[in-house]
Every structure is written in structure tokens, then in C-alpha cells.
Motif scaffolding. Structure first.
Motif, PDB file in Angstrom:
ATOM      1  N   ASP A 289       0.758  -0.948  -0.129  1.00 19.21           N
ATOM      2  CA  ASP A 289      -0.114   0.102  -0.268  1.00 19.21           C
ATOM      3  C   ASP A 289       0.832   1.336  -0.177  1.00 19.21           C
ATOM      4  OD1 ASP A 289      -2.354  -1.684   0.329  1.00 19.21           O
ATOM      5  OD2 ASP A 289      -2.532  -1.386   2.082  1.00 19.21           O
ATOM      6  N   ARG A 290       2.083   1.132   0.615  1.00 19.72           N
ATOM      7  CA  ARG A 290       2.708   2.570   0.705  1.00 19.72           C
ATOM      8  C   ARG A 290       3.955   2.692  -0.295  1.00 19.72           C
ATOM      9  NH1 ARG A 290       7.220   2.296   5.190  1.00 19.72           N
ATOM     10  NH2 ARG A 290       7.560   3.849   5.639  1.00 19.72           N
ATOM     11  N   PHE A 291       3.642   1.143  -1.089  1.00 18.77           N
ATOM     12  CA  PHE A 291       3.869   1.508  -2.128  1.00 18.77           C
ATOM     13  C   PHE A 291       3.492   2.077  -3.828  1.00 18.77           C
ATOM     14  CE2 PHE A 291       5.383  -0.060  -6.637  1.00 18.77           C
ATOM     15  CZ  PHE A 291       6.894   0.154  -7.277  1.00 18.77           C
ATOM     16  N   LYS A 292       2.313   1.876  -3.316  1.00 18.18           N
ATOM     17  CA  LYS A 292       1.006   2.162  -4.202  1.00 18.18           C
ATOM     18  C   LYS A 292       1.124   4.124  -3.343  1.00 18.18           C
ATOM     19  CE  LYS A 292      -1.119  -2.067  -5.075  1.00 18.18           C
ATOM     20  NZ  LYS A 292      -2.355  -2.963  -5.369  1.00 18.18           N
ATOM     21  N   ASN A 293       0.908   4.463  -2.870  1.00 20.18           N
ATOM     22  CA  ASN A 293       1.166   5.397  -3.017  1.00 20.18           C
ATOM     23  C   ASN A 293       1.436   6.673  -2.882  1.00 20.18           C
ATOM     24  OD1 ASN A 293      -1.718   4.712  -1.263  1.00 20.18           O
ATOM     25  ND2 ASN A 293      -0.502   4.792   0.473  1.00 20.18           N
ATOM     26  N   LEU A 294       3.277   6.308  -2.828  1.00 18.26           N
ATOM     27  CA  LEU A 294       4.206   6.684  -3.291  1.00 18.26           C
ATOM     28  C   LEU A 294       4.707   7.086  -4.496  1.00 18.26           C
ATOM     29  CD1 LEU A 294       7.192   4.910  -1.081  1.00 18.26           C
ATOM     30  CD2 LEU A 294       6.639   7.698  -0.824  1.00 18.26           C
ATOM     31  N   LYS A 295       4.178   5.754  -5.703  1.00 17.68           N
ATOM     32  CA  LYS A 295       3.768   6.378  -7.211  1.00 17.68           C
ATOM     33  C   LYS A 295       2.599   6.597  -6.962  1.00 17.68           C
ATOM     34  CE  LYS A 295       4.097   2.547 -10.850  1.00 17.68           C
ATOM     35  NZ  LYS A 295       2.747   1.159 -11.185  1.00 17.68           N
ATOM     36  N   ALA A 296       1.910   6.924  -6.223  1.00 14.04           N
ATOM     37  CA  ALA A 296       0.400   7.625  -6.988  1.00 14.04           C
ATOM     38  C   ALA A 296       1.127   9.131  -6.455  1.00 14.04           C
ATOM     39  CB  ALA A 296      -0.950   7.739  -5.870  1.00 14.04           C
ATOM     40  N   ASP A 297       1.557  10.026  -5.750  1.00 13.85           N
ATOM     41  CA  ASP A 297       2.747  10.905  -5.580  1.00 13.85           C
ATOM     42  C   ASP A 297       3.152  11.127  -6.247  1.00 13.85           C
ATOM     43  OD1 ASP A 297       1.096  10.985  -3.553  1.00 13.85           O
ATOM     44  OD2 ASP A 297       2.582  10.350  -1.822  1.00 13.85           O
ATOM     45  N   VAL A 298       3.685  10.530  -6.870  1.00 12.81           N
ATOM     46  CA  VAL A 298       5.313  10.168  -8.371  1.00 12.81           C
ATOM     47  C   VAL A 298       4.458  10.744  -9.339  1.00 12.81           C
ATOM     48  CG1 VAL A 298       7.096   9.689 -10.068  1.00 12.81           C
ATOM     49  CG2 VAL A 298       6.974   8.842  -7.475  1.00 12.81           C
ATOM     50  N   VAL A 299       3.351  10.215  -9.785  1.00 14.68           N
ATOM     51  CA  VAL A 299       2.936  10.334 -11.261  1.00 14.68           C
ATOM     52  C   VAL A 299       1.659  11.464 -10.498  1.00 14.68           C
ATOM     53  CG1 VAL A 299       0.689   9.624 -11.927  1.00 14.68           C
ATOM     54  CG2 VAL A 299       1.999   8.282 -12.158  1.00 14.68           C
TER      55      VAL A 299
END
Length: 427
Positions: free
Chosen positions: A67-77
Motif C-alpha cells: 500500500d505504501r509503494f502504491k501511495n508513493l507511486k501515485a504521489d510521483v505520478v
């Protein structure tokens, strides 16, 4: 006995002095090299925090990490998206600033030229006025068009083309290439109902003039040359409303925003039908007549004509006079509009005729490229193939639609052999 005491006392004093000196030296040493002390109070705290963080990571489940990785990825996008928007905004602001600076420079030159008389400056410092003042906008000429242009134009500038249903396929490539480049200030002047409906269905800005029998008959049934002649009559209203127009035929593919490459220092900026430096920009041509003997050689100045299918025209009195002259002659003569356009621009004043006092500029032939330059020269040169033109105008060839598609494939899709099977000329 007294001597021994003195020596002993002296030795003790010496040791004390040495000890003090060593202490001072060590104090200075540590003060210089360790200004915050040998043991920093925050290091253990950092270590303790790091350890706690590590423990948290180790104790977290794989699901939480995912979940953390997904959140970080969404933030980067999200950040990348915002960055691209900001970059586009910066580019738009830079272009607007460039236009404002040009207009300011033009206004200063106009003020100097039209204001009080002034002395000539030192040698090589005198510059004449090249840009005529713009006309005062008159919205009463066409209130409906004025409201539309307020929405469409940017900095009082826009691309305009005339089209009827005979050029529907080319028109689609035309406005698709404009949209892909990110140009918003463009307008199609529809000459029939089918073209208007086609543009509306594709969310293309469109304008259909009020009924006019003499113009509508040509617009609905006329060929390329007849429709081309109409533009000089229709463009007049745009200029009277105070707008600069980049007039465009539909057989043009846009690869960059042309407004980023205009100088705006002349009444008319036009692409050339020339195919190299001398034909596009002019040259000294020597005419040889042997019968004249000593005076057999006569020097002439030559330049290939401006293309009346792609030019930028500013709302000035000479520009309006140019449109009036061309429209009047085309209504009375059976002539090619491009020939008349150039005759009015270039023929000088002479007995019985007043020449047009309009300033003009020739566009860069590799940025504003005609199809002769592309198919005869550029596609065969490895270095020139790397250049990306602003537009390509398929003006030299009759198979316009096929070559327009090939231009898109070559410059946009990267298909390196897209242009190879076409002949240099027409067959």
C-alpha cells in the motif's frame, strides 16, 4: 641548601607552565576541529530513531508495504503531471512575454517615427520604421465574429483557413496536426453547411459567414483557386476587428507552434516558394545581351514569389490596402491570386501607378517548408532530415492528401521511409 630549593621551585613552575600551555593548545585544537564537541548529543538520538524506523519496517506486513509503494507511486505520478502542466504554462508565458516585448519595441519605434522630428544619429546607428501602426478595431463591422474571436484568439492572433466539403479529408489532417501540437487559437471559416457540421462534430472552432450570394456560390462549388481568391475578401473583416491572422491553406501539416517563430516586425510575413537560399531570399541575377557590346551585362534582382497560402498579416492600413487591391483585381481579371498578391506587394511606384508601401519579411524556408524543399532536398540529406520544420505545405504537388499523411508518418510517427516512394515532382 638554598640553591636546591630554588632549583626545585623553578622546576615545579616550569612544569606548571608546560601543563598550562598543553591545556591551552589542546583546548584550541578541539575548539577548532570539534566545534560541537567530541560526542554529539543528536547522534544517539538519530541512531535511536533509525533503529525504531527499521523496526517498524521489519514489523510491517507485506500488505502495508505494498500500500505504501502504491501511495508513493501515485504521489510521483501526480507530481510529474503537475510538473508537465507547469512546464507548459512557463512556455506559454515565455511566448506571451516575447510578444509583449515585440509589441513594446514596435510601439517605441512608432512613437519615435511618428512623434517629434529628431536628428539622425551617428553612422550605422539609424534604423527606419518597419512596422506600421495597427488600425483602431471596429467591432461594428461584424459583432458576431468579434465575439467569437474574443474566445478563440490569443494575444489578438489566430490561424484562419477557408474550407468547403471538397477538401474534407485534408481539413481533418490539418486540424488534427494543429491539435496535436497544442495550438488553441485557430478557426475554420466554413464555406458550406457540411463543413460547418463536420467541424462542430470534431470540436473544431468554426465560423460560417452570413449569407452572401456572390460569395456562397463560389464557396460551395468552387475549386482550390477560386476558394483561395475568396480569402482576401473575407480576411478584411478580421483585420478591421484588430486581429493579426496567420492565413493557412488546408494542405498544410503543423509540427510546431508557428506563433513561436514569428518576428511581427512587418505588415506581412510569408513563406516562400523558393527552394534554396538565393531563390527564397533574393539574388543578383546578371542578364547577358551580347549585341550591346561593352554594356552586354545588366544586373537584375530576383526573388521567388511569396506563397499566398501561408502568410501572417497584421491589422495595418497597408495590409488592408493590400487585401483590397488583390480582391478588386481578382473580381475584374481572370488571374491567379498568388501572382496578383505578389505583384501588389513588390511592384514599385511608377508613372501612372502608386506602389503599395507595405513592409514584408520572408520566412525561414526550412522552418516554413514547401513541398519542393522537402521532397527534392531535405529527404535526401541526412543532416536536413534531422531538422523539424514548423509546418510543411504541400503546395508543389497534386497528390496532397497522400503526401500530407506521409509527412505525419515521417515527422510524428518516426517512420523513416515514409517519404521515399514519392517522386520529386508530380507524375
Amino acid at each position: 641548601m638554598a640553591g636546591r630549593k630554588d632549583k626545585s621551585h623553578s622546576a615545579r613552575v616550569s612544569r606548571v607552565v608546560i601543563a598550562i600551555a598543553i591545556g591551552v593548545f589542546l583546548g584550541c585544537f578541539f575548539a577548532f576541529f570539534y566545534p560541537h564537541g567530541l560526542l554529539r548529543s543528536d547522534l544517539p538520538l538519530q541512531n535511536r530513531r533509525l533503529g525504531k524506523s527499521e523496526l517498524q519496517v521489519q514489523s510491517s506486513s507485506p500488505c502495508e508495504s505494498s500500500d505504501r509503494f502504491k501511495n508513493l507511486k501515485a504521489d510521483v505520478v501526480s507530481i510529474l503531471g503537475k510538473n508537465s502542466v507547469l512546464e507548459k504554462r512557463i512556455k506559454d508565458l515565455a511566448r506571451e512575454l516575447k510578444i509583449v516585448e515585440q509589441l513594446k519595441d514596435h510601439a517605441q519605434k512608432q512613437y519615435l517615427a511618428l512623434g517629434e522630428n529628431h536628428k539622425a544619429g551617428p553612422f550605422d546607428s539609424v534604423k527606419g520604421l518597419r512596422t506600421n501602426p495597427t488600425v483602431i478595431p471596429d467591432e461594428s463591422v461584424n459583432p458576431r465574429l468579434a465575439k467569437l474571436l474574443e474566445k478563440v484568439a490569443i494575444q489578438k492572433e489566430l490561424i484562419v483557413t477557408l474550407a468547403n466539403s471538397n477538401v474534407k479529408s485534408m481539413l481533418e489532417i490539418w486540424f488534427t496536426s494543429i491539435q496535436n501540437v497544442g495550438i488553441h487559437n485557430y478557426l475554420v471559416v466554413a464555406l458550406d453547411d457540411q463543413t460547418e457540421e463536420f467541424c462542430v462534430s470534431h470540436d473544431v472552432p468554426v465560423y460560417k459567414r452570413d449569407p452572401d450570394t456572390s460569395i456562397d456560390s463560389v464557396g460551395k462549388q468552387g475549386g482550390n483557386h477560386q476558394v483561395s481568391a475568396l480569402k482576401f475578401h473575407i480576411l478584411r473583416e478580421f483585420l478591421q476587428l484588430g486581429y493579426s491572422v496567420l492565413l493557412s491553406d488546408v494542405d498544410i501539416v503543423y509540427l510546431q507552434n508557428p506563433f513561436d517563430h514569428l518576428y511581427r516586425d512587418s505588415d506581412v510575413e510569408s513563406m516562400s516558394d523558393g527552394h534554396n537560399n538565393i531563390t527564397a531570399y533574393g539574388y543578383n541575377d546578371v542578364f547577358d545581351e551580347p549585341a550591346m557590346g561593352w554594356a552586354r551585362y545588366a544586373h537584375t534582382m530576383r526573388i521567388w514569389v511569396y506563397n499566398s497560402g501561408f502568410f501572417f498579416i497584421r491589422p495595418t492600413l497597408p495590409s488592408l490596402e493590400l487585401l483590397d487591391r488583390v480582391a478588386a483585381r481578382l473580381s475584374q481579371e481572370k488571374a491567379w491570386d498568388q501572382a496578383v498578391f505578389n505583384e501588389e506587394l513588390f511592384y514599385p511606384s511608377r508613372p501612372g501607378r502608386d506602389g503599395l508601401h507595405a513592409s514584408k519579411r520572408t520566412m525561414d524556408m526550412y522552418l516554413f517548408m514547401n513541398s519542393k524543399v522537402l521532397f527534392k532536398t531535405v529527404r535526401k540529406n541526412l543532416n536536413l532530415r534531422q531538422l523539424k520544420p514548423v509546418i510543411v505545405h504541400i503546395n508543389y504537388h497534386p497528390d496532397k492528401y497522400a503526401r500530407m499523411k506521409a509527412v505525419v508518418e515521417f515527422y510524428v510517427d518516426g517512420k523513416q521511409n515514409a517519404l521515399d516512394h514519392f517522386p520529386d515532382g508530380s507524375e
